[in-house]
Design a protein around this motif. Structure first.
Motif, mmCIF file in Angstrom:
data_model
loop_
_atom_site.group_PDB
_atom_site.id
_atom_site.type_symbol
_atom_site.label_atom_id
_atom_site.label_comp_id
_atom_site.label_asym_id
_atom_site.label_seq_id
_atom_site.Cartn_x
_atom_site.Cartn_y
_atom_site.Cartn_z
ATOM 1 N N PHE A 11 0.861 -1.158 0.160
ATOM 2 C CA PHE A 11 0.214 0.113 -0.121
ATOM 3 C C PHE A 11 1.032 1.076 0.034
ATOM 4 O O PHE A 11 0.267 2.351 -0.346
ATOM 5 N N ASN A 12 2.034 1.312 0.230
ATOM 6 C CA ASN A 12 2.827 2.378 0.521
ATOM 7 C C ASN A 12 4.320 2.407 -0.244
ATOM 8 O O ASN A 12 5.267 1.943 0.352
ATOM 9 N N SER B 41 -8.609 6.135 -0.585
ATOM 10 C CA SER B 41 -8.004 4.883 -0.960
ATOM 11 C C SER B 41 -6.546 4.891 -1.295
ATOM 12 O O SER B 41 -6.218 5.943 -1.663
ATOM 13 N N VAL C 109 -2.317 0.649 11.717
ATOM 14 C CA VAL C 109 -3.013 1.552 11.092
ATOM 15 C C VAL C 109 -3.111 2.688 12.081
ATOM 16 O O VAL C 109 -2.987 2.578 13.164
ATOM 17 N N TRP D 3 -2.045 9.614 5.537
ATOM 18 C CA TRP D 3 -2.592 8.302 6.025
ATOM 19 C C TRP D 3 -3.631 8.153 7.093
ATOM 20 O O TRP D 3 -4.183 7.578 7.855
ATOM 21 N N ARG E 227 -6.991 7.385 6.077
ATOM 22 C CA ARG E 227 -6.853 6.124 5.750
ATOM 23 C C ARG E 227 -6.715 4.915 6.672
ATOM 24 O O ARG E 227 -5.940 4.314 6.673
ATOM 25 N N GLU F 299 -8.142 2.554 7.449
ATOM 26 C CA GLU F 299 -8.409 0.766 7.342
ATOM 27 C C GLU F 299 -7.244 0.236 6.539
ATOM 28 O O GLU F 299 -7.347 -0.770 5.707
ATOM 29 N N ILE F 300 -6.242 1.203 5.966
ATOM 30 C CA ILE F 300 -4.914 0.776 5.187
ATOM 31 C C ILE F 300 -3.911 0.950 5.927
ATOM 32 O O ILE F 300 -3.574 2.104 6.390
#
Length: 183
Positions: free
Chosen positions: A80-81, A103, A155, A165, A168, A170-171
């Protein structure tokens, strides 16, 4: 060198048990000069994605640690990053209510690559990130004799951080793992 100087200045306890060294973590011979089976544990915090080659370090860690030794690492979450990630914000009308969704859009993941990116806003020059899928990372550890002993994908609470972040929740932007050598 500045980081080692700061660490030495801030270290006030157990100074007889702490040793600071400046080594190239991509040079297994330099790492092995520390001494085989010398350590109970190692930590690598937010550096793996900055290293062009991690194989020498992971291989050396399995020989630097005593049986049952642990190695903990954290890195920007490769799923994701990464420099290929696009952080998106969309607003839609859902039955008369505007709903905003934050997202991450990924278009590349499985093929390791090197890319320049921004680590800190305003930095004078971009620096290289070396992206690898989690399977490559964990398989290297297993091939070196480690077993996965723990994994976290933290998270951020929306109110605890600012920036991209915070919205976000949930990510996970970070992946942390604990690997262990069998006793």
């Amino acid at each position: 060198m500045v980081f080692i100087e700061r660490a030495c200045t801030r270290t006030t306890e157990n100074t007889d048990r702490i040793e600071f060294s400046l080594l190239d973590a991509t040079d297994s011979d330099a790492l092995m000069a520390l001494g085989e089976r010398r350590f109970d544990a190692t930590v690598c915090t937010m550096a793996i994605m900055d290293m062009s080659s991690i194989e020498p370090m992971i291989g050396a860690l399995s020989r630097l640690l005593r049986p049952g030794g642990r190695s903990v690492f954290s890195l920007m979450h490769p799923c994701f990053n990464a420099p290929t990630a696009v952080l998106t914000t969309e607003t839609e009308d859902r039955d008369g209510e505007l709903v905003t969704t934050h997202s991450v859009k990924m278009s590349r993941y499985i093929t390791p690559e090197a890319r320049c990116g921004v680590g800190v806003a305003g930095q004078p020059e971009p620096h290289y990130y070396f992206t690898r899928p989690t399977s490559l990372l964990f398989n290297l550890c297993v091939q070196a004799g480690f077993v996965l002993d723990g994994i976290e994908e933290p998270v951020f609470d929306p109110g605890s951080v600012s920036g991209s972040w915070a919205s976000r929740a949930e990510i996970p932007p970070i992946l942390a793992a604990r690997m262990r050598l069998p006793a």
